[in-house]
Design a protein around this motif. Structure first.
Motif, PDB file in Angstrom:
ATOM      1  N   UNK A   1       0.829  -1.229   0.000  1.00  0.00           N
ATOM      2  CA  UNK A   1       0.000   0.000   0.000  1.00  0.00           C
ATOM      3  C   UNK A   1       0.852   1.263   0.000  1.00  0.00           C
ATOM      4  N   UNK A   2       1.865   1.278  -0.863  1.00  0.00           N
ATOM      5  CA  UNK A   2       2.712   2.465  -0.993  1.00  0.00           C
ATOM      6  C   UNK A   2       2.462   3.207  -2.303  1.00  0.00           C
ATOM      7  N   UNK A   3       1.561   2.643  -3.129  1.00  0.00           N
ATOM      8  CA  UNK A   3       1.188   3.282  -4.400  1.00  0.00           C
ATOM      9  C   UNK A   3      -0.244   2.835  -4.701  1.00  0.00           C
ATOM     10  N   UNK A   4      -0.929   3.521  -5.611  1.00  0.00           N
ATOM     11  CA  UNK A   4      -2.326   3.160  -5.875  1.00  0.00           C
ATOM     12  C   UNK A   4      -2.449   1.725  -6.366  1.00  0.00           C
ATOM     13  N   UNK A   5      -3.391   0.977  -5.801  1.00  0.00           N
ATOM     14  CA  UNK A   5      -3.715  -0.382  -6.238  1.00  0.00           C
ATOM     15  C   UNK A   5      -2.511  -1.316  -6.314  1.00  0.00           C
ATOM     16  N   UNK A   6      -1.536  -1.088  -5.457  1.00  0.00           N
ATOM     17  CA  UNK A   6      -0.320  -1.897  -5.489  1.00  0.00           C
ATOM     18  C   UNK A   6      -0.577  -3.275  -4.864  1.00  0.00           C
ATOM     19  N   UNK A   7      -0.010  -4.313  -5.472  1.00  0.00           N
ATOM     20  CA  UNK A   7      -0.023  -5.636  -4.842  1.00  0.00           C
ATOM     21  C   UNK A   7       1.380  -6.223  -4.908  1.00  0.00           C
ATOM     22  N   UNK A   8       1.725  -7.028  -3.900  1.00  0.00           N
ATOM     23  CA  UNK A   8       3.076  -7.605  -3.869  1.00  0.00           C
ATOM     24  C   UNK A   8       3.375  -8.369  -5.151  1.00  0.00           C
ATOM     25  N   UNK A   9       2.332  -9.021  -5.714  1.00  0.00           N
ATOM     26  CA  UNK A   9       2.540  -9.864  -6.905  1.00  0.00           C
ATOM     27  C   UNK A   9       2.857  -9.040  -8.149  1.00  0.00           C
ATOM     28  N   UNK A  10       2.716  -7.675  -8.071  1.00  0.00           N
ATOM     29  CA  UNK A  10       3.117  -6.841  -9.216  1.00  0.00           C
ATOM     30  C   UNK A  10       4.617  -6.946  -9.468  1.00  0.00           C
ATOM     31  N   UNK A  11       5.370  -7.067  -8.376  1.00  0.00           N
ATOM     32  CA  UNK A  11       6.826  -6.999  -8.559  1.00  0.00           C
ATOM     33  C   UNK A  11       7.559  -8.261  -8.077  1.00  0.00           C
ATOM     34  N   UNK A  12       6.825  -9.212  -7.545  1.00  0.00           N
ATOM     35  CA  UNK A  12       7.454 -10.451  -7.074  1.00  0.00           C
ATOM     36  C   UNK A  12       6.665 -11.642  -7.608  1.00  0.00           C
ATOM     37  N   UNK A  13       7.311 -12.809  -7.741  1.00  0.00           N
ATOM     38  CA  UNK A  13       6.535 -14.028  -8.032  1.00  0.00           C
ATOM     39  C   UNK A  13       5.562 -14.275  -6.872  1.00  0.00           C
ATOM     40  N   UNK A  14       4.524 -15.087  -7.092  1.00  0.00           N
ATOM     41  CA  UNK A  14       3.639 -15.381  -5.968  1.00  0.00           C
ATOM     42  C   UNK A  14       4.457 -16.024  -4.849  1.00  0.00           C
ATOM     43  N   UNK A  15       3.977 -15.889  -3.619  1.00  0.00           N
ATOM     44  CA  UNK A  15       4.804 -16.264  -2.470  1.00  0.00           C
ATOM     45  C   UNK A  15       5.125 -17.758  -2.400  1.00  0.00           C
ATOM     46  N   UNK A  16       4.235 -18.607  -2.911  1.00  0.00           N
ATOM     47  CA  UNK A  16       4.564 -20.037  -2.923  1.00  0.00           C
ATOM     48  C   UNK A  16       5.823 -20.277  -3.751  1.00  0.00           C
ATOM     49  N   UNK A  17       5.836 -19.644  -4.921  1.00  0.00           N
ATOM     50  CA  UNK A  17       6.995 -19.785  -5.808  1.00  0.00           C
ATOM     51  C   UNK A  17       8.221 -19.107  -5.207  1.00  0.00           C
ATOM     52  N   UNK A  18       8.032 -17.882  -4.740  1.00  0.00           N
ATOM     53  CA  UNK A  18       9.160 -17.140  -4.173  1.00  0.00           C
ATOM     54  C   UNK A  18       9.807 -17.925  -3.027  1.00  0.00           C
ATOM     55  N   UNK A  19       8.976 -18.407  -2.113  1.00  0.00           N
ATOM     56  CA  UNK A  19       9.532 -19.115  -0.953  1.00  0.00           C
ATOM     57  C   UNK A  19      10.223 -20.409  -1.361  1.00  0.00           C
ATOM     58  N   UNK A  20       9.654 -21.089  -2.336  1.00  0.00           N
ATOM     59  CA  UNK A  20      10.280 -22.338  -2.787  1.00  0.00           C
ATOM     60  C   UNK A  20      11.667 -22.066  -3.373  1.00  0.00           C
ATOM     61  N   UNK A  21      11.796 -20.957  -4.103  1.00  0.00           N
ATOM     62  CA  UNK A  21      13.111 -20.593  -4.662  1.00  0.00           C
ATOM     63  C   UNK A  21      14.056 -20.177  -3.526  1.00  0.00           C
ATOM     64  N   UNK A  22      13.543 -19.379  -2.624  1.00  0.00           N
ATOM     65  CA  UNK A  22      14.393 -18.874  -1.528  1.00  0.00           C
ATOM     66  C   UNK A  22      14.925 -20.004  -0.651  1.00  0.00           C
ATOM     67  N   UNK A  23      14.068 -20.960  -0.323  1.00  0.00           N
ATOM     68  CA  UNK A  23      14.514 -22.070   0.528  1.00  0.00           C
ATOM     69  C   UNK A  23      15.666 -22.801  -0.157  1.00  0.00           C
ATOM     70  N   UNK A  24      15.546 -23.013  -1.457  1.00  0.00           N
ATOM     71  CA  UNK A  24      16.615 -23.719  -2.177  1.00  0.00           C
ATOM     72  C   UNK A  24      17.900 -22.887  -2.233  1.00  0.00           C
ATOM     73  N   UNK A  25      17.735 -21.578  -2.431  1.00  0.00           N
ATOM     74  CA  UNK A  25      18.912 -20.731  -2.587  1.00  0.00           C
ATOM     75  C   UNK A  25      19.601 -20.448  -1.245  1.00  0.00           C
TER      76      UNK A  25
END
Lengths: 543, 543
Positions: free
Chosen positions: B455-479
């Motif tokens: 909520x730092x810009x109009x209609x902003x969602x985390x998924x605008x700039x990041x993969x969905x969290x299931x995917x993101x976390x799966x990559x992060x755990x491996x890395x």
């Protein structure tokens, strides 16, 4: 008569950039061959990864990358030159800090570092197993005994190399700087050389890596411990050492010896190198800093200009009601002297806006440091906004005395990516400022002469809440560098009141320091990897 | 028939408070004697200093303090009880991690830890030399083989104790928690016990110390590797183990075994314990946090209330133009549900005041993340002002997924003294929130269900700039946890675009994490002492 030209390659690797460092090595050997007729070229410790690679050593592809880099070196390095270079290597399941010997396209031998430092800033036992065997390689009839850094600080690996028949000891180093380290190192080499009656060639890297800065000063001492050749400090350099054989011994010819510099010039060079490399290796366009009219930001500005040039430095004066006129004048004057970008952004509108918003929450409370911190934090927010918009790194300007006792505002004057004077005591800030002015006027004299003040309250002076800086620094050096107890410091002649106050502040402010930007370490005990204290800490002063 | 009552003292020391920890030990032995008829009381590793004491071990007066504390214990501990307790000790110039045995006013024996961990969060080789000898002490006919923590993870020290004639192995531990560690530990003990056919008594500490949290779970496994007695996790506890002699062997009677808890309850308890101890051991009155209407601050608030009680928790909603109505409603609703202090401080006046001041400097530039960061930093300044004025610690609320990719604002939402969910991936934040709601409703369901947004810009969602969290976390755990290369992660089935983007973000954001507050570590690779990466780093993704 036999002779041997050994070139000391005093280089500045980029940590993690294995292919790039291999290219630097290949290019260096060619240059050493063409310009100096090198028979042997020696590069620093862990040069292919840069030092310290830290947990990059745990990455799965580290070994593949090193294999590729070494294969490329073997294919491309000029023939007939022996190259000795440092890299990590896994052999039979164990990781070692190694020196490899490359000759005519073949990696012909490897040495594994035996003495692995695991104190102060060093964590080598986190990664490496110790080697146990000496390595002596022969070239043009000279037998070179290979050692790595800490090995030469111990007697055993040095004697082992002699016993294995070495004529010349060659040591690869990544030996970080602190004040007086260059002379300590030289005394050590003199002692070791005399101990085994062999010449020692000592190759050190230069440049900054996060909080560490390497000073170079690569050198050769002869078998009597006399300095024969020395490369300059604080610069990339290829310096040849000519060995000739005399009565069966290999003796270095006296060559160029870089002159000693003053303690002030040496320290100042460390700060400039640390900042320059942090900014350039991170790819920042330049730096922005708050210029208060005080001595810390004034010295930081001079360092920034010496490191990056005035075009890459942006200074901002952010006055408030308590900013003295002379602070404004001196800041403007210095910016003009140094030719940097300069702007003035008063913080009163923001401070007052915060106070209005907080009025209901603060109703019935007394004015305290909250209001002082608010000023400092408005300045921090402005600097960060300029940083974000212009791609400039914020340069933090707090000195070590302040960081020690917490005389700094978290998220206020502590914002920033790097702090050139983080490990410089206030008394040294004055010494450096005066010394730098003798080279050319870069800091208005009034900044040096006036009593220090944070200017966060009317008529405030640092001495209102702290002992004078001579006393403060003397206590801090004993407590931080010396690990002396409060009682021992008092016994050394300081007032109990001062000592207990200072010691408690140091212990309590660990949480602040933990969130401080990195900065160049120049003492034997910087606030960083060097000094690992718990934040939650029930230790009380007392013997 | 001979029997022996051994009491496992699962305690929570205060690091650095040597006199206080000695008092705790004296009191504990008395209680174990009175309530359980203890013959032997075993306390954790390095209990007298607390674990980890870090560079306090280098202080000049450490040895004096320990000598005094041990003398006081010898004078005050009840007679006829054998006490085994951990402390550092210098013997013939070397510092060891020791277990001392106190009986009837005499320190009768000492054991020095042999296996010194120097990986992940551990730096024991920075301080200690390894012991080489086993120790077996006899009491009431039972021969106890003493071990310390890492010793029991290795085969050699365990077999050595058996060969020295031990009937029962007793190990003192300061074994920090991470997810699944309790079951890993139990499997290990089962294996070791079977290997040497001896029962093992395992005593661990509990409580939080900076980024570490200790879960306890002290236990006894019999000679067949079967769990006979276990103390609860996450609480101070004295639990007796009754040994009886059967056919020449000492066998533990089956006693109370703390039941297994769900992975969610276990992790949640770790976060509560870490936060509670950090706040209480540091002497803060309570915490203040920004409540955004999002899931991270909602979970953090629930943890804070469970750790400290609602009276010690102050929540602030700081809306701006982009704050959705439902965010305001949900924040207010949760504050009411939990009964915490709550206030609303809109940030628009401050944000606009900064933008006006910066207008000339920003002339001709586009709107970018600078303006977003500005909102976040105004919130940070407000929280710090409340913190300073009210003596409350700011609780930071960013999760591990955000800290990994730098989806957080330095000096904005990253301000604070401690972060309870720093090492919790976003997908786990959801799991914990849902689990905690099954106990009692503490988080409005809508907070869990709506798509995440900064909520730092109009209609902003985390998924605008990041993969969905299931995917993101799966990559992060491996890395992060797996140290896998980008290519290996791609080969495991992730899109190259996602993987390279994430991996580059993780590497680039080391500078941000370095200035982040500490927070409780609950994975095998927390961002802290666990993962030591260079900031200046030329490593490029690739195999």
């Amino acid at each position: 008569m036999q002779d041997l030209t050994l070139v000391m390659a005093q280089l500045d690797p980029l940590v993690g950039d294995i292919p790039g460092n291999a290219d630097r090595a290949i290019e260096t050997v060619r240059e050493a061959h063409l310009e100096h007729g090198a028979d042997v070229v020696v590069l620093p410790e862990l040069f292919l990864t840069g030092y310290p690679p830290e947990d990059l050593l745990l990455r799965a592809s580290m070994e593949t990358r090193l294999r590729d880099a070494r294969a490329r070196m073997a294919a491309k390095v000029v023939k007939d030159v022996m190259v000795v270079v440092g890299y990590p290597g896994r052999r039979e399941g164990q990781l070692y800090n190694m020196a490899g010997v490359l000759y005519n396209g073949e990696w012909i031998a490897e040495y594994a570092k035996q003495a692995l430092p695991n104190y102060l800033v060093f964590d080598e036992q986190r990664y490496f197993s110790p080697g146990t065997q000496p390595l002596v390689v022969e070239h043009k009839g000279a037998r070179l005994g290979i050692l790595i850094c800490e090995d030469v600080w111990k007697e055993e690996p040095v004697r082992q190399a002699r016993d294995a028949g070495a004529d010349i000891l060659v040591t690869l180093n990544a030996s970080p700087y602190h004040q007086n380290k260059p002379s300590e190192r030289l005394r050590l080499l003199e002692e070791r050389a005399r101990d085994v009656a062999l010449p020692i060639v000592y190759v050190n890297q230069i440049g900054g890596q996060d909080e560490l800065v390497f000073d170079g000063g690569s050198c050769c001492v002869d078998a009597h411990g006399k300095l024969a050749v020395q490369a300059p400090h604080w610069d990339i350099w290829l310096r040849p050492v000519q060995f000739i054989q005399e009565q069966g011994k290999w003796v270095p010819r006296e060559g160029e010896v870089d002159l000693d510099v003053s303690p002030e010039e040496d320290l100042y060079s460390a700060l400039v190198t640390g900042l320059r490399d942090y900014v350039n290796k991170s790819g920042f366009q330049g730096v922005v800093l708050g210029l208060s009219g005080g001595i810390d930001s004034a010295l930081s500005l001079a360092i920034a200009v010496d490191a990056l040039g005035p075009q890459r430095v942006h200074a901002v004066m952010m006055p408030y009601h308590y900013t003295a006129d002379i602070s404004r004048e001196d800041a403007a004057e210095q910016a003009k002297l140094l030719g940097v970008n300069y702007e003035v952004l008063p913080i009163a509108p923001m401070v007052e806006s915060f106070m209005e918003t907080l009025a209901a929450s603060f109703a019935g409370t007394e004015r305290d440091t909250t209001e002082e911190n608010l000023q400092s934090r408005c300045r921090g927010v402005l600097l960060m906004a300029l940083s974000n918009k212009k791609g400039l790194m914020v340069l933090t300007t707090g000195n070590k005395s302040e960081m020690a006792v917490g005389y700094a505002t978290l998220y206020g004057d502590m914002v920033g990516g790097y702090n050139a004077i983080k490990d410089v005591y206030k008394t040294w800030v004055y010494r450096l400022a005066s010394w730098r002015n003798t080279e050319s006027l870069v800091i208005p004299q009034r900044v040096i002469d006036r009593p220090p003040s944070a200017e966060l309250a009317p008529d405030q002076q640092d001495s209102d809440s702290l002992p004078d800086y001579d006393t403060l620094d003397a206590i801090l050096v004993r407590y931080i560098e010396g690990d002396m107890s409060a009682e021992a410091i008092i016994a050394a002649g300081f007032s109990a009141e001062d000592v207990y106050r200072v010691v408690k502040l140091v212990d309590r402010c660990e949480y602040k320091r933990r969130q401080a930007p990195v900065g160049v370490r120049v003492t034997q005990r910087g606030f960083g990897r060097d000094r690992r204290y718990p934040i939650v800490n029930g230790w009380q002063p007392g013997d």
